[in-house]
Write a protein that holds these residues in place. Structure first.
Motif, PDB file in Angstrom:
ATOM      1  N   TYR A 143      36.840  34.480  42.072  1.00 36.49           N
ATOM      2  CA  TYR A 143      37.218  35.793  42.611  1.00 36.49           C
ATOM      3  C   TYR A 143      38.681  35.824  43.035  1.00 36.49           C
ATOM      4  CZ  TYR A 143      37.627  39.394  46.250  1.00 36.49           C
ATOM      5  OH  TYR A 143      38.055  40.435  47.034  1.00 36.49           O
ATOM      6  N   ARG A 144      39.180  34.704  43.526  1.00 39.59           N
ATOM      7  CA  ARG A 144      40.561  34.646  43.994  1.00 39.59           C
ATOM      8  C   ARG A 144      41.559  34.903  42.866  1.00 39.59           C
ATOM      9  NH1 ARG A 144      42.165  29.404  47.315  1.00 39.59           N
ATOM     10  NH2 ARG A 144      40.479  30.249  48.585  1.00 39.59           N
ATOM     11  N   GLU A 145      41.159  34.710  41.642  1.00 37.57           N
ATOM     12  CA  GLU A 145      42.077  34.906  40.523  1.00 37.57           C
ATOM     13  C   GLU A 145      42.524  36.357  40.375  1.00 37.57           C
ATOM     14  OE1 GLU A 145      40.745  33.310  36.834  1.00 37.57           O
ATOM     15  OE2 GLU A 145      40.249  31.346  37.662  1.00 37.57           O
TER      16      GLU A 145
ATOM     17  N   GLN B 236      31.355  44.020  45.964  1.00 36.15           N
ATOM     18  CA  GLN B 236      30.992  45.335  45.436  1.00 36.15           C
ATOM     19  C   GLN B 236      31.865  46.431  46.041  1.00 36.15           C
ATOM     20  OE1 GLN B 236      28.440  46.280  43.014  1.00 36.15           O
ATOM     21  NE2 GLN B 236      29.770  48.076  43.216  1.00 36.15           N
ATOM     22  N   ASP B 237      32.120  46.348  47.353  1.00 34.99           N
ATOM     23  CA  ASP B 237      32.983  47.336  48.010  1.00 34.99           C
ATOM     24  C   ASP B 237      34.413  47.275  47.477  1.00 34.99           C
ATOM     25  OD1 ASP B 237      30.951  48.330  49.525  1.00 34.99           O
ATOM     26  OD2 ASP B 237      31.450  47.215  51.342  1.00 34.99           O
ATOM     27  N   HIS B 238      34.889  46.065  47.206  1.00 34.21           N
ATOM     28  CA  HIS B 238      36.242  45.911  46.674  1.00 34.21           C
ATOM     29  C   HIS B 238      36.357  46.597  45.307  1.00 34.21           C
ATOM     30  CE1 HIS B 238      39.847  42.999  45.893  1.00 34.21           C
ATOM     31  NE2 HIS B 238      40.171  44.257  45.775  1.00 34.21           N
ATOM     32  N   TYR B 239      35.373  46.380  44.481  1.00 34.10           N
ATOM     33  CA  TYR B 239      35.387  47.008  43.157  1.00 34.10           C
ATOM     34  C   TYR B 239      35.321  48.534  43.267  1.00 34.10           C
ATOM     35  CZ  TYR B 239      33.564  48.761  38.734  1.00 34.10           C
ATOM     36  OH  TYR B 239      33.354  49.498  37.594  1.00 34.10           O
TER      37      TYR B 239
ATOM     38  N   THR C  91      33.420  41.848  36.757  1.00 34.74           N
ATOM     39  CA  THR C  91      32.781  40.601  36.316  1.00 34.74           C
ATOM     40  C   THR C  91      32.414  39.698  37.498  1.00 34.74           C
ATOM     41  OG1 THR C  91      34.897  39.403  36.098  1.00 34.74           O
ATOM     42  CG2 THR C  91      34.144  40.668  34.199  1.00 34.74           C
ATOM     43  N   CYS C  92      33.047  39.932  38.647  1.00 30.58           N
ATOM     44  CA  CYS C  92      32.756  39.100  39.826  1.00 30.58           C
ATOM     45  C   CYS C  92      31.533  39.575  40.594  1.00 30.58           C
ATOM     46  CB  CYS C  92      33.962  39.096  40.776  1.00 30.58           C
ATOM     47  SG  CYS C  92      35.446  38.333  40.096  1.00 30.58           S
TER      48      CYS C  92
ATOM     49  N   SER D  19      28.658  39.207  48.631  1.00 30.97           N
ATOM     50  CA  SER D  19      28.337  40.070  47.489  1.00 30.97           C
ATOM     51  C   SER D  19      28.606  41.532  47.829  1.00 30.97           C
ATOM     52  CB  SER D  19      26.870  39.892  47.086  1.00 30.97           C
ATOM     53  OG  SER D  19      26.643  38.588  46.590  1.00 30.97           O
ATOM     54  N   ALA D  20      28.283  41.926  49.081  1.00 32.64           N
ATOM     55  CA  ALA D  20      28.546  43.299  49.508  1.00 32.64           C
ATOM     56  C   ALA D  20      30.045  43.588  49.546  1.00 32.64           C
ATOM     57  CB  ALA D  20      27.918  43.549  50.879  1.00 32.64           C
TER      58      ALA D  20
END
Length: 493
Positions: free
Chosen positions: A258-260, A291-294, A276-277, A287-288
């Motif tokens: 995820y850091r990438e 999802q919020d970041h996306y 994809t993350c 995980s929440a």
């Protein structure tokens, strides 16, 4: 030219040979003197301590003082020390230069200085003299023999680690077997020095395969933690991912992957990467967040495109009066909420840019929402929106002001945004704690609040003391005088 021994002595001792002249280009003695001066100047050039930009090299072409050069020189000198000294002494003599083999114009000193050979058949000076023992022509070094032993002696793993800890020069290349390398690592760990452990790990990372390195570090947790930290510091994401896969640390593997996203600048590509993350094996809480970041970035892309269009069109009043100073892309959630409260406060809940929509989608707490909305509307000096933000109605239709963040914080934010005194006094009066109310009223010069509070407390002394803090002849001074002279108030003192 072939001469007998007698002819050579006559040749060298004869006075018929003149000194060098520009007209006598074929004079071999003159050429030999010039060659001697060139070599001497080369040695001065190599020994010049003031020129740090030039690399010092031996006649063999290797850097003077390098490990391989020093080992070879030390080994060579140990076998024939006396012979080497005699050669060094005789090097400055005229006869020693006369015995050097004279190549037939196959090298150039200037090309040697530049580090490259001439075109065609010309070669470097070191190549031309490669048939002659290198130590006969190597310049003298101002180094002690003890320093040479640092490179050549067989230090044990414990001695090596101790020397590394003291900052001394020490080569690790002699530890070739896996057993020696692991013993070196264990000695470093037992020394409890992070720098030494990291230095040994860098050596193992370079000289061992990934499978062997990971297998051995799995049972050495201290060294493993140092390697993970080192790989994060240098940004070797690929090896770090391989290590987490080997260790079956799925959550750390997911977080590292995820850091990438930080390295992806394009918003659309970053959004697709975050997608994809979402399915990676994170914890429930993480995980929440993923999802919020996306979802947030997806909203920001839509809002940014729409607002850029409105701003360029120049038909929206809020964008004309307050042009945007930065893009909303990749901003935190709170910044996005502030932006939405600033530019889209009155929009319907169904739009992506609506503050209420953001509050419900990302489950923003009431305190955070009110605090952010207050800051945005106060900055625009939209005092009606501020009033509506804290006004609530009960089931009987009565209105009441309520602030989940506390009215003392409301007053601080309003004053920071230069709210009028009348607005400040209204909210200072809503502060329940009397001492806090008096402190805020005094600090922000809300005189009416101070006077009314001391009147309600029937504190004549405090009211008299406050009279000296208001302007002479002001309405506040007249009001205080009227209260002090009133016979209807029963003062406590």
């Amino acid at each position: 030219m072939n001469r007998t021994k007698g002819d050579e002595e006559e040749y060298w001792n004869s006075s018929k040979f003149k000194a060098f002249t520009f007209d006598d280009e074929d004079d071999e003695l003159s050429q030999l003197k010039e060659s001697k001066r060139a070599v001497n100047s080369l040695r001065d050039f190599v020994d010049d301590d003031d020129d740090d930009d030039l690399e010092r090299v031996s006649w063999s072409g290797e850097p003077v003082g390098s490990i391989s050069w020093s080992i070879r020189e030390t080994a060579g000198n140990s076998g024939s020390t006396h012979e080497g000294r005699e050669q060094l002494k005789s090097r400055n003599s005229f006869s020693s230069y006369a015995q050097l083999p004279k190549p037939t114009s196959t090298y150039s000193l200037s090309s040697f200085f530049r580090g490259r050979t001439r075109p065609g058949s010309f070669q470097s000076l070191s190549d031309a003299l490669s048939d002659t023992p290198a130590k006969s022509y190597a310049p003298e070094l101002g180094r002690s023999k003890g320093e040479y032993r640092d490179y050549s002696n067989d230090w044990s793993p414990s001695d090596t680690v101790r020397r590394l800890r003291k900052g001394k020069v020490c080569s690790l290349e002699r530890f070739r077997s896996l057993q020696d390398k692991l013993q070196l690592l264990e000695e470093a760990v037992s020394m409890h020095d992070g720098n030494v452990i990291t230095a040994v790990l860098i050596f193992l990372k370079r000289t061992l395969s990934k499978e062997i390195l990971f297998r051995e570090l799995e049972v050495r947790q201290v060294a493993l933690r140092h390697l993970i930290h080192f790989l994060k510091e240098i940004g070797d994401q690929k090896l770090l991912l391989d290590l987490f896969r080997f260790l079956d640390r799925t959550e750390e593997l997911a977080l590292s992957h995820y850091r990438e996203h930080l390295n992806i600048q394009d918003p659309d590509k970053r959004k697709e990467f975050l997608k994809t993350c979402v399915g990676l094996p994170f914890s429930a809480e993480d995980s929440a967040h993923i999802q919020d970041h996306y979802t947030l970035l997806e909203r920001q892309i839509i809002i940014e495109a729409n607002d850029r269009h409105l701003e360029l069109a120049g038909q929206t009043e809020i964008f004309r009066k307050h042009p945007r100073k930065a893009s909303i892309l990749n901003m935190p959630l709170v910044t996005t909420l502030f932006y939405s409260c600033f530019y889209h406060y009155t929009e319907a809940e169904g739009t992506f840019s609506s503050p209420v929509n953001l509050k419900k989608t990302f489950k923003i707490p009431d305190k955070q929402y009110v605090l952010t909305a207050l800051a945005a509307r106060a900055k625009l000096r939209a005092w009606n929106d501020v009033d509506a933000l804290f006004t609530t109605k009960n089931w009987l239709g009565y209105t009441k002001k309520r602030a989940p963040i506390g009215f003392h914080r409301v007053v601080e934010i309003l004053h920071k945004n230069n709210a009028p005194v009348q607005i400040l006094q209204e909210y200072v009066n809503l502060v329940e704690d009397v001492d806090t109310k008096l402190n805020l009223a005094t600090k922000f010069k809300c005189h009416d609040v101070v006077i009314d509070t001391y009147r309600d407390l029937k504190d004549r002394q405090q009211l008299l003391a406050y009279r000296s803090k208001v302007d002479k002849g002001s309405a506040e001074e007249e009001e205080i005088d009227a209260l002090l002279s009133s016979s209807q108030i029963r003062w406590k003192n």
